[in-house]
Design a protein around this motif. Structure first.
Motif, PDB file in Angstrom:
ATOM      1  N   ILE A 103       0.819  -1.200   0.000  1.00 21.56           N
ATOM      2  CA  ILE A 103       0.000   0.000   0.000  1.00 21.56           C
ATOM      3  C   ILE A 103       0.862   1.263   0.000  1.00 21.56           C
ATOM      4  O   ILE A 103       2.004   1.263   0.476  1.00 21.56           O
ATOM      5  N   LYS A 104       0.307   2.329  -0.537  1.00 25.03           N
ATOM      6  CA  LYS A 104       0.925   3.648  -0.428  1.00 25.03           C
ATOM      7  C   LYS A 104       0.952   4.044   1.041  1.00 25.03           C
ATOM      8  O   LYS A 104      -0.042   3.877   1.766  1.00 25.03           O
TER       9      LYS A 104
ATOM     10  N   PHE B  20      -2.498  -7.393   8.045  1.00 26.17           N
ATOM     11  CA  PHE B  20      -2.319  -8.384   7.002  1.00 26.17           C
ATOM     12  C   PHE B  20      -1.639  -7.652   5.849  1.00 26.17           C
ATOM     13  O   PHE B  20      -2.244  -6.798   5.222  1.00 26.17           O
ATOM     14  N   GLU B  21      -0.352  -7.901   5.552  1.00 21.63           N
ATOM     15  CA  GLU B  21       0.423  -8.777   6.407  1.00 21.63           C
ATOM     16  C   GLU B  21       1.871  -8.400   6.198  1.00 21.63           C
ATOM     17  O   GLU B  21       2.271  -8.070   5.097  1.00 21.63           O
ATOM     18  N   PHE B  22       2.642  -8.396   7.280  1.00 23.54           N
ATOM     19  CA  PHE B  22       3.981  -7.816   7.287  1.00 23.54           C
ATOM     20  C   PHE B  22       4.905  -8.423   6.242  1.00 23.54           C
ATOM     21  O   PHE B  22       5.577  -7.713   5.494  1.00 23.54           O
ATOM     22  N   SER B  23       4.972  -9.744   6.189  1.00 20.11           N
ATOM     23  CA  SER B  23       6.034 -10.402   5.426  1.00 20.11           C
ATOM     24  C   SER B  23       5.967 -10.139   3.927  1.00 20.11           C
ATOM     25  O   SER B  23       6.999  -9.999   3.275  1.00 20.11           O
ATOM     26  N   HIS B  24       4.762 -10.063   3.370  1.00 20.46           N
ATOM     27  CA  HIS B  24       4.641  -9.767   1.946  1.00 20.46           C
ATOM     28  C   HIS B  24       4.696  -8.276   1.646  1.00 20.46           C
ATOM     29  O   HIS B  24       5.274  -7.863   0.639  1.00 20.46           O
ATOM     30  N   PHE B  25       4.077  -7.470   2.497  1.00 20.18           N
ATOM     31  CA  PHE B  25       3.792  -6.091   2.122  1.00 20.18           C
ATOM     32  C   PHE B  25       4.557  -5.023   2.887  1.00 20.18           C
ATOM     33  O   PHE B  25       4.438  -3.842   2.574  1.00 20.18           O
ATOM     34  N   MET B  26       5.350  -5.432   3.875  1.00 24.40           N
ATOM     35  CA  MET B  26       6.044  -4.432   4.691  1.00 24.40           C
ATOM     36  C   MET B  26       7.477  -4.838   5.027  1.00 24.40           C
ATOM     37  O   MET B  26       8.239  -4.029   5.553  1.00 24.40           O
ATOM     38  N   SER B  27       7.851  -6.044   4.732  1.00 26.52           N
ATOM     39  CA  SER B  27       9.160  -6.541   5.134  1.00 26.52           C
ATOM     40  C   SER B  27      10.264  -6.063   4.190  1.00 26.52           C
ATOM     41  O   SER B  27      10.091  -6.059   2.973  1.00 26.52           O
ATOM     42  N   PRO B  28      11.429  -5.694   4.745  1.00 27.08           N
ATOM     43  CA  PRO B  28      12.566  -5.322   3.900  1.00 27.08           C
ATOM     44  C   PRO B  28      13.050  -6.450   2.999  1.00 27.08           C
ATOM     45  O   PRO B  28      13.758  -6.198   2.032  1.00 27.08           O
ATOM     46  N   GLN B  29      12.680  -7.690   3.300  1.00 22.88           N
ATOM     47  CA  GLN B  29      13.128  -8.805   2.458  1.00 22.88           C
ATOM     48  C   GLN B  29      11.982  -9.417   1.645  1.00 22.88           C
ATOM     49  O   GLN B  29      12.122 -10.493   1.081  1.00 22.88           O
ATOM     50  N   SER B  30      10.865  -8.695   1.545  1.00 21.45           N
ATOM     51  CA  SER B  30       9.743  -9.178   0.748  1.00 21.45           C
ATOM     52  C   SER B  30      10.137  -9.306  -0.722  1.00 21.45           C
ATOM     53  O   SER B  30      11.058  -8.640  -1.214  1.00 21.45           O
ATOM     54  N   ALA B  31       9.392 -10.165  -1.425  1.00 23.85           N
ATOM     55  CA  ALA B  31       9.574 -10.272  -2.868  1.00 23.85           C
ATOM     56  C   ALA B  31       9.209  -8.972  -3.570  1.00 23.85           C
ATOM     57  O   ALA B  31       9.638  -8.721  -4.691  1.00 23.85           O
ATOM     58  N   TYR B  32       8.416  -8.129  -2.906  1.00 24.98           N
ATOM     59  CA  TYR B  32       8.041  -6.827  -3.451  1.00 24.98           C
ATOM     60  C   TYR B  32       9.019  -5.769  -2.947  1.00 24.98           C
ATOM     61  O   TYR B  32       9.096  -5.509  -1.743  1.00 24.98           O
ATOM     62  N   LEU B  33       9.719  -5.113  -3.852  1.00 17.20           N
ATOM     63  CA  LEU B  33      10.683  -4.089  -3.463  1.00 17.20           C
ATOM     64  C   LEU B  33      10.018  -2.958  -2.686  1.00 17.20           C
ATOM     65  O   LEU B  33      10.587  -2.399  -1.748  1.00 17.20           O
ATOM     66  N   GLN B  34       8.771  -2.642  -3.054  1.00 21.53           N
ATOM     67  CA  GLN B  34       8.072  -1.520  -2.409  1.00 21.53           C
ATOM     68  C   GLN B  34       7.827  -1.768  -0.920  1.00 21.53           C
ATOM     69  O   GLN B  34       7.643  -0.827  -0.150  1.00 21.53           O
ATOM     70  N   ALA B  35       7.797  -3.031  -0.517  1.00 23.40           N
ATOM     71  CA  ALA B  35       7.503  -3.353   0.879  1.00 23.40           C
ATOM     72  C   ALA B  35       8.585  -2.806   1.810  1.00 23.40           C
ATOM     73  O   ALA B  35       8.288  -2.285   2.888  1.00 23.40           O
ATOM     74  N   GLY B  36       9.834  -2.926   1.411  1.00 24.15           N
ATOM     75  CA  GLY B  36      10.920  -2.394   2.227  1.00 24.15           C
ATOM     76  C   GLY B  36      10.862  -0.886   2.347  1.00 24.15           C
ATOM     77  O   GLY B  36      11.204  -0.314   3.389  1.00 24.15           O
ATOM     78  N   HIS B  37      10.410  -0.226   1.278  1.00 23.21           N
ATOM     79  CA  HIS B  37      10.253   1.228   1.342  1.00 23.21           C
ATOM     80  C   HIS B  37       9.114   1.603   2.296  1.00 23.21           C
ATOM     81  O   HIS B  37       9.202   2.593   3.029  1.00 23.21           O
ATOM     82  N   LEU B  38       8.036   0.804   2.304  1.00 24.63           N
ATOM     83  CA  LEU B  38       6.948   1.046   3.248  1.00 24.63           C
ATOM     84  C   LEU B  38       7.452   0.891   4.679  1.00 24.63           C
ATOM     85  O   LEU B  38       7.086   1.676   5.569  1.00 24.63           O
TER      86      LEU B  38
END
Length: 362
Positions: A311-312, A334-352
């Motif tokens: 999310i933005k 819902f849910e840290f590991s995919h959408f907020m973690s610095p090591q998520s598969a999504y680069l944007q999650a680490g920025h969040l």
């Protein structure tokens, strides 16, 4: 060796040294960010007050992924993720479901006999060990057979979970200090067939076998963004009104409050200017029935045609600020590991993750 070969060798040596330096620099950067977590000091860049929201102190663990790509982590990656969680104040982890249809998180003797696939790793035990290691509370999410989603009748989830609850408490709950509660994983939004009876039956059994450990549910609000994940639309017209929501959940809470200790409504199905009205009702009902009122702050974006991406930050901020204004007791996501973690598969999650730290001065 001719001059051309010598030049080529020198170039490769320089390239290797540069690459090694880059890797070392990246590692050092990662260490400086992830150990110690020096707080951000960019308050001059903010034009809104900082630390005005409810902090996220819990997260679901979505190991049995339904509509989100699996990250295929092993113990090393999960251990690192628990460290990232701990660093921003997360003290509670919730296995969102112990199984979905034929895929399960632990080698359940009962579910294997029912035709479920045997997992390669006992993820339930892994999560409990890591929760013990990092001093977190662990909530166990019940099994989801999928029959409720197929039929719309929640009563089908009771039978399998009669065995799962007993099995898990006997084999895991008594062994791990971190096993501190239960998540009744059926998701509803309104008066759903069989929901009150199913929640009450499963909640009572969870509390009975574990000497009263707390239970919670996480329904969604049937708002304008409550559309099917596979739908082409982002909104719908027949959204629930605040008054309808209040009346329906008054009836549901009345039937389950003696065996369900907390309710964490998902916050992503209503618009941002509707948050206060619905949140006030949720808090009022929870207070009436002596339940805790949590928020499930979704860290994925429901406003985009691509489902689902981190999310933005400002959208998350608006939701957490509304939860604080309403006096909510706890924030989970819902849910840290995919959408907020610095090591998520999504680069944007680490920025969040970094924007969240910045806002809360972590």
């Amino acid at each position: 060796m001719n001059n051309k070969e010598d030049s080529r060798r020198n170039f490769l040596k320089k390239l290797g040294a540069t690459s090694a330096l880059a890797i070392t620099g990246t590692q050092l950067l990662g260490q400086s960010e992830n150990t110690g977590l020096k707080p951000y000091s960019l308050s001059e860049d903010y034009i809104v007050p900082k630390e005005n929201g409810l902090r996220i102190t819990g997260t679901f663990l979505d190991e049995i992924s339904h509509d989100i790509p699996h990250q295929n982590w092993g113990e090393k990656e999960w251990d690192a993720d628990f460290q990232h969680m701990k660093a921003i104040g997360i003290d509670t982890v919730i296995m969102i479901r112990s199984g979905y249809r034929k895929f399960i998180t632990y080698p359940s003797a009962y579910l294997l006999k029912k035709g479920c696939y045997k997992p390669s790793v006992d993820t339930l035990e892994l999560f409990l060990r890591l929760a013990d290691k990092y001093g977190m509370k662990f909530y166990f999410g019940l099994y989801d057979s999928g029959r409720y989603w197929d039929t719309g009748d929640m009563k089908y989830e009771v039978e399998d979970n009669k065995y799962v609850i007993d099995e898990v408490w006997k084999n895991y709950g008594r062994r791990f200090k971190s096993f501190q509660g239960w998540y009744i994983s059926g998701e509803i939004s309104r008066k759903t067939k069989g929901a009150i009876g199913a929640f009450h039956t499963m909640g009572k059994q969870c509390k009975d076998v574990s000497n009263g450990l707390p239970t919670f549910i996480s329904p969604w609000i049937d708002g304008k963004k409550a559309v099917e994940a596979a739908s082409d639309s982002l909104t719908k017209n027949n959204a629930v009104s605040v008054q309808e929501h209040k009346e329906e959940w008054d009836e549901i809470f009345d039937g389950i409050h003696d065996v369900v200790d907390a309710c964490a409504f998902q916050d992503g199905h209503i618009d941002y200017d509707e948050l206060d009205a619905f949140f006030e009702v949720n808090k009022e009902l929870a207070r009436k029935y002596h339940m805790e009122c949590w928020t499930n702050a979704e860290t994925f974006d429901r406003d985009m045609p691509i489902r689902f991406l981190p999310i933005k930050f400002d959208k998350l901020r608006l939701k957490l600020e509304a939860a604080r204004r309403a006096g909510y007791d706890k924030g989970i996501t819902f849910e840290f590991s995919h959408f907020m973690s610095p090591q998520s598969a999504y680069l944007q999650a680490g920025h969040l993750y970094n924007r969240y730290r910045e806002y809360f001065n972590i």
